[in-house]
Enzyme design. Structure first.
Site, PDB file in Angstrom:
ATOM      1  N   HIS A 184      39.524  43.246  46.847  1.00 28.60           N
ATOM      2  CA  HIS A 184      39.244  44.678  46.733  1.00 28.60           C
ATOM      3  C   HIS A 184      38.907  45.372  48.046  1.00 28.60           C
ATOM      4  O   HIS A 184      37.929  46.118  48.142  1.00 28.60           O
ATOM      5  CB  HIS A 184      38.128  44.919  45.710  1.00 28.60           C
ATOM      6  CG  HIS A 184      38.622  44.861  44.285  1.00 28.60           C
ATOM      7  ND1 HIS A 184      39.690  45.598  43.843  1.00 28.60           N
ATOM      8  CD2 HIS A 184      38.195  44.149  43.221  1.00 28.60           C
ATOM      9  CE1 HIS A 184      39.903  45.347  42.552  1.00 28.60           C
ATOM     10  NE2 HIS A 184      39.018  44.454  42.164  1.00 28.60           N
TER      11      HIS A 184
ATOM     12  N   ASP B  67      44.321  41.482  43.150  1.00 29.31           N
ATOM     13  CA  ASP B  67      43.357  42.553  43.409  1.00 29.31           C
ATOM     14  C   ASP B  67      42.886  42.537  44.867  1.00 29.31           C
ATOM     15  O   ASP B  67      41.706  42.391  45.167  1.00 29.31           O
ATOM     16  CB  ASP B  67      42.173  42.510  42.424  1.00 29.31           C
ATOM     17  CG  ASP B  67      42.535  43.097  41.055  1.00 29.31           C
ATOM     18  OD1 ASP B  67      43.740  43.352  40.828  1.00 29.31           O
ATOM     19  OD2 ASP B  67      41.630  43.315  40.240  1.00 29.31           O
TER      20      ASP B  67
ATOM     21  N   HIS C  75      45.505  45.522  39.966  1.00 32.33           N
ATOM     22  CA  HIS C  75      45.432  46.630  40.916  1.00 32.33           C
ATOM     23  C   HIS C  75      46.700  46.791  41.748  1.00 32.33           C
ATOM     24  O   HIS C  75      46.885  47.821  42.388  1.00 32.33           O
ATOM     25  CB  HIS C  75      44.211  46.468  41.835  1.00 32.33           C
ATOM     26  CG  HIS C  75      42.970  47.045  41.240  1.00 32.33           C
ATOM     27  ND1 HIS C  75      42.450  48.267  41.616  1.00 32.33           N
ATOM     28  CD2 HIS C  75      42.161  46.577  40.269  1.00 32.33           C
ATOM     29  CE1 HIS C  75      41.358  48.519  40.911  1.00 32.33           C
ATOM     30  NE2 HIS C  75      41.150  47.515  40.094  1.00 32.33           N
TER      31      HIS C  75
ATOM     32  N   HIS D 219      39.439  38.825  38.162  1.00 34.60           N
ATOM     33  CA  HIS D 219      39.523  40.052  37.366  1.00 34.60           C
ATOM     34  C   HIS D 219      38.177  40.593  36.888  1.00 34.60           C
ATOM     35  O   HIS D 219      38.058  41.766  36.566  1.00 34.60           O
ATOM     36  CB  HIS D 219      40.453  39.812  36.164  1.00 34.60           C
ATOM     37  CG  HIS D 219      40.824  41.035  35.382  1.00 34.60           C
ATOM     38  ND1 HIS D 219      41.236  42.202  35.976  1.00 34.60           N
ATOM     39  CD2 HIS D 219      40.864  41.268  34.046  1.00 34.60           C
ATOM     40  CE1 HIS D 219      41.513  43.090  35.040  1.00 34.60           C
ATOM     41  NE2 HIS D 219      41.290  42.558  33.862  1.00 34.60           N
TER      42      HIS D 219
END
Ligand SMILES: [Mn+2]
Length: 302
Positions: free
Chosen positions: A52, A78, A111, A235
């Site tokens: 992230h 992600d 994402h 996740h």
């Protein structure tokens, strides 16, 4: 394009030129698109969960756990959004992929799709650092090529989210057409969005509005049917960086964004699997705020 120069620039948190960005994303896509949906991996290997955009913490992870090239890694997806450095994080990993194609496996997370990137960070970052939003299209095209899972020594399945009624076998994942946007429903969606739950034995609706919740019985049936011992997935925010579900050690969540969104009180984790498939977990704290140099972000490069 000199990949070592690109890697050095990224490591120094420099914004790479538009041409180099385009070439890097194209070169990465070429490699990724040739991988099958499920990549077969031989242990030893390290497994990393959601990143992230927390680039400082990603570099710290490599510092404490070893570099790609010295050891093999699987990333569970992600890479972008939420954190401040989506471009650096994804590009750095992709540049490593270009340099060491067999030493890093990059899976797709939920994402890695257009609608979420338009809302949660990547698009804004591109607008700030580049003269137009063309790079967003290049990123999205690259995301479409990311494989969906990895199997270690025919025994451990690595995916981003989880399983569902539509995913009974590994072959059900192999037959997904991944070179597209993640659909609203179906097995592709479930694979990237599902989470484990103690609430039911089999399956129920997910509060996320996408994917399913899967229970202990569903997990065990899946493992048995596919002769697997473990599912490693990410996740889900977990405070300790990792979490085994269902009171057994057959479904493990790994989350690798410490101090998630620079505000949560969590550590990150990385799972190391040795050649005999023994597991060891390493947790790490976030890089302190005062050591995160944000100056380059403010420097608009047009
Ligand atoms: Mn996710």
């Amino acid at each position: 394009m000199n990949i070592d120069n690109i890697l050095n620039k990224l490591k120094n948190k420099e914004t790479i030129e538009t041409n180099d960005l385009k070439l890097l994303l194209e070169k990465g896509s070429e490699l990724l698109k040739n991988e099958s949906n499920i990549v077969q991996v031989t242990a030893p290997v390290a497994i990393v969960g959601d990143v992230h955009g927390q680039f400082y913490d990603l570099l710290k992870l490599f510092e404490i756990n070893g570099d790609v090239g010295d050891k093999k890694y699987i990333f569970l997806g992600d890479y972008v959004n939420r954190g401040t450095f989506s471009i650096l994080s994804f590009c750095y990993l992709l540049a490593l992929k270009v340099k060491f194609p067999d030493q890093i496996i990059m899976l797709r997370g939920n994402h890695e799709c257009r609608p979420i990137c338009e809302l949660y960070g990547l698009k804004t970052e591109i607008e700030r650092l580049y003269s137009n939003t063309d790079p967003l299209d290049w990123f999205i095209e690259t995301f479409y090529t990311l494989p969906l899972g990895a199997v270690i020594n025919n025994s451990i399945l690595c995916i981003h989210g989880g399983i569902s009624e539509l995913i009974e076998t590994i072959n059900d994942i192999e037959t997904i057409d991944r070179f597209q946007e993640v659909p609203k429903i179906g097995k592709f969606t479930d694979l990237l969005w599902s989470d484990p739950t103690e609430e039911v034995e089999m399956y129920k609706e997910s509060p996320r509005g996408a994917g399913r919740l899967f229970g202990k019985k569903a997990l065990n049936e899946f493992l048995e049917k596919n002769s697997l011992t473990l599912i490693v997935r990410s996740h889900m925010f977990v405070e300790e960086g990792y979490k085994y579900h269902f009171g057994e050690e057959k479904c493990l969540t790994i989350f690798s964004s410490p101090k998630y969104c620079y505000s949560c009180n969590n550590v990150g984790a990385v799972l190391n699997i040795d050649q005999d498939l023994n597991r060891s977990l390493k947790v790490f704290e976030a890089v302190p705020d005062e050591e995160r140099d944000l100056s380059f972000v403010k420097e608009v490069k047009k």
